[in-house]
Design an enzyme around this catalytic site. Sequence first.
Site, PDB file in Angstrom:
ATOM      1  CB  ALA A   1      -4.240  -4.595  -4.962  1.00 45.19           C
TER       2      ALA A   1
ATOM      3  CG  ASP B   1      -1.842  -7.256   4.718  1.00 41.98           C
ATOM      4  OD1 ASP B   1      -1.514  -8.303   4.134  1.00 41.98           O
ATOM      5  OD2 ASP B   1      -2.285  -6.252   4.129  1.00 41.98           O
TER       6      ASP B   1
ATOM      7  N   GLY C   1      -9.139  -4.932  -2.708  1.00 39.62           N
ATOM      8  CA  GLY C   1     -10.328  -5.408  -3.415  1.00 39.62           C
ATOM      9  C   GLY C   1      -9.981  -6.559  -4.325  1.00 39.62           C
TER      10      GLY C   1
ATOM     11  CB  THR D   1      -4.273 -19.502  -0.776  1.00 38.03           C
ATOM     12  OG1 THR D   1      -2.852 -19.688  -0.647  1.00 38.03           O
ATOM     13  CG2 THR D   1      -4.807 -20.465  -1.827  1.00 38.03           C
TER      14      THR D   1
ATOM     15  CD  GLU E   1       4.008  -4.810  -9.098  1.00 38.51           C
ATOM     16  OE1 GLU E   1       4.010  -4.138  -8.043  1.00 38.51           O
ATOM     17  OE2 GLU E   1       4.945  -4.804  -9.918  1.00 38.51           O
TER      18      GLU E   1
ATOM     19  CG  LEU F   1      -1.870   0.654  -6.885  1.00 33.66           C
ATOM     20  CD1 LEU F   1      -1.672   1.469  -5.607  1.00 33.66           C
ATOM     21  CD2 LEU F   1      -2.364   1.555  -8.005  1.00 33.66           C
TER      22      LEU F   1
ATOM     23  CE  LYS G   1      -0.571  -5.262   1.548  1.00 35.89           C
ATOM     24  NZ  LYS G   1      -1.805  -4.461   1.451  1.00 35.89           N
TER      25      LYS G   1
ATOM     26  N   GLY H   1     -14.502  -7.446   0.588  1.00 36.64           N
ATOM     27  CA  GLY H   1     -13.296  -8.106   0.118  1.00 36.64           C
ATOM     28  C   GLY H   1     -12.039  -7.277   0.259  1.00 36.64           C
TER      29      GLY H   1
END
Length: 812
Positions: free
Chosen positions: A608, A675, A794, A552, A603, A610, A679, A661
Amino acid sequence: MRVLKFGGSSVAGPEAISATLEIVSRSETPVFVVVSALGGVTDLLLEATFHAADQREEWRESLEEIETRYLNTVRGLLPVAEHAPVLSKVKKELNTLETLLEGAYLIGESTPKLRDKIVSFGELLSAFIIAKFYKSKGLNAVFQDSRELILTDDTFGNARVNQEKTETKIKAVLRGTDPVVVLPGFIASNGEGDTTTLGRGGSDYSAALIAGALRADLLEIWTDVSGMFTANPRLVKGARPIPTLSYEEAMELSHFGAKVLYPPTIRPAFQAGIPILIKNTFSPDEPGTLIESDGNPHGRTVRGISYVPGIALLSLEGPGMIGIPGISNRFFKVLSQKGINIVFITQASSEHSICVGINENQASIAAREVNRAFDREIEKGEIYPVKEEKDLSIVALVGDRMKEHQGLSGRMFSTLGRNNVNIRAIAQGASERNISAVIRSVDVKKALNTLHETFFEEQVKQLNLFVMGVGNVGARLLNQIRDQQKFLKKEHRLLIRVVGISNSRKMVYRQSGIPLARWKSELEEGTAASPQAFYDVVRNANLRNSVFIDNTASAEISGWYSKYLQESVAVVTCNKIACSSVYSGYLKLKALSRTYGVPFLFETNVGAGLPVIDTLKNLILSGDRVRKIQAVLSGSLNFIFNTYDGSEPFANVVREAQLQGFTEPDPRIDLSGVDVMRKILILARESGLELELQDIENHSFLPEGAGDSADIDAFYNTLERGEPHFKTLLSAAKKKGARLKYVAELNNGKASVGLEEIPEGHDFYNLRGSDNIVLFYTDRYPEQPLMIKGAGAGAEVTASGLFADIIRTGNY
């Protein structure tokens, strides 16, 4: 010569008894058959006795059930022509039983002596009926009353055998008798001819006494399982029969909960050198377990894992115990005088404390008597009142050769520790044939399974997954797990089971695993969901190697991570909120992961699928130092600015990114820069910097008012009105031959995010689609940075990153 013993499940009724006939008929030598009462009858007899002593009429119902069982057994086994004399004898015995129970009812009391007399009817009747059945089938079978052979003292309920007199009697009566002699187990008599019993499970002991006295070739114990198992098969699905055991190993296993064999059984067989074979009445061709002196020919270490439930710990402690002789003697003497059996002892080398394990039903009496015995020392403060702990069990590793191998205790305790099984006490003899640990009873199943996995199933490790969130990412994760389950088990010895799934409305739990081909229908038929309810399911399931997966973007769900980690449940998440919230919260989660020895893996928070965070961790661990990080960390924003060329409105491009997505469910999070801020903050923290989200500079590219949108629809309306603004940004970049990229940077301890014009020749210039790129400038990579590049958004790649983290938990 063979001695066979059939337990209650093997003689539960006509069908089961018929199965014993073929087993008995196989032998050409004299056979002595010892039988228990019909399955469940001993409990009924005791129940009737207690009801009668309490003057409750229910004793008649119990007696009626017993009578029905035995009369139906006669009718089901014998031909009609032979019913009359056998039924007459059975009814006569049942009338005597009724008289005894009636007496207990009238006086409102039952003595141990009376109880032994009453419960003896179970074995006596079953042996009589079975002997008649064998004879009706052509065997030369006779009934022999064991009370004429086995002589004991007056300890009713658990009498001690006079082995010398018993052997003499057995030899005198049984040598040279008919080929098939059927005897009741469990019962014996004292010197006055009163009926005594040998304790629950005593039929095994009866058979062993007969085998030892007659020097039989083999003692066979026939039951409803195929031998002694590596663990209780009712609790451990992977448990398997043990082909051979030594007498000592079998004795340890039977003492520690392996109910297939009554512990005293082994001594007479061991003394006479008679092998014991444990077999399954209902699968007679299965090999079973052979117990003999050389029962471990291959030198294996751990042979089995047993447990004893219903244990209480009593701890006697105090400064007045140090260096004072006789304390232990007084302690044990008090318990002995009250008939309290000690099953576990440990004492600190400082002599400051003694701890014993006893049956928890006797704990309160034991504590009271010990406190009374040491009342003077307690009053002076030299010894503290006895500490009493209940709801405990003993888990034990057993094996003859354990002492020859280093590290077994360490493996045992570290295995339990990794699965949050707290050890209350430890005992290990010098022989190292048994390593015992006292744990909470609620942890027994998890402890047995995780120990069995470590010592008997090391080739396959099982992960139990609890999945929160089944949207784009969660659904794809479940599909990936379904497609890879067989491969991972076969090639990597990793068994991954999804046992719990939840969304915001429903949740489902299946301990055996949710079939992933139909997880959607299973979830729809589930129960009402909430974060608390799902956490309760995970905690109460108490499964080994549990992993909680958060798919989520919920701040509420991320707030539960600490609770899961404190239950030794691994956490795998693509939710960035926990690691980008206040710095103290981030540190707490990392500390809990270390404290409880379980993974906290995130991770997919950056890049995503990587390996960005993992690479950064390895740089730091290897002694490198990060000087600067430059990155395009938003696959959604990279897709948007790579796609936007002015031919389609900017708002439509964002809608397309959301549809595919690439964005968060709420695209405002992506386009606001929050976002990406999260990160780069996570990378900064993983680099060792103490930063908060508000410390990061955010150079917004959105038109005025977009950040204040009340909802997603209003946000899109703002984007549509701001189309000229976006065209201006695009046009300015094109004039310089540059491309628009949303860049995050960490330099000299400061972090920023914002839209930048990237010139041709820059590493970011040709970044396509939804790809991410991260450049690490470090002491070892000062000029030419370490680069990580690939798809960074994605549902499919995010799910694959989560899947990789899940697999990584299997290596902890």
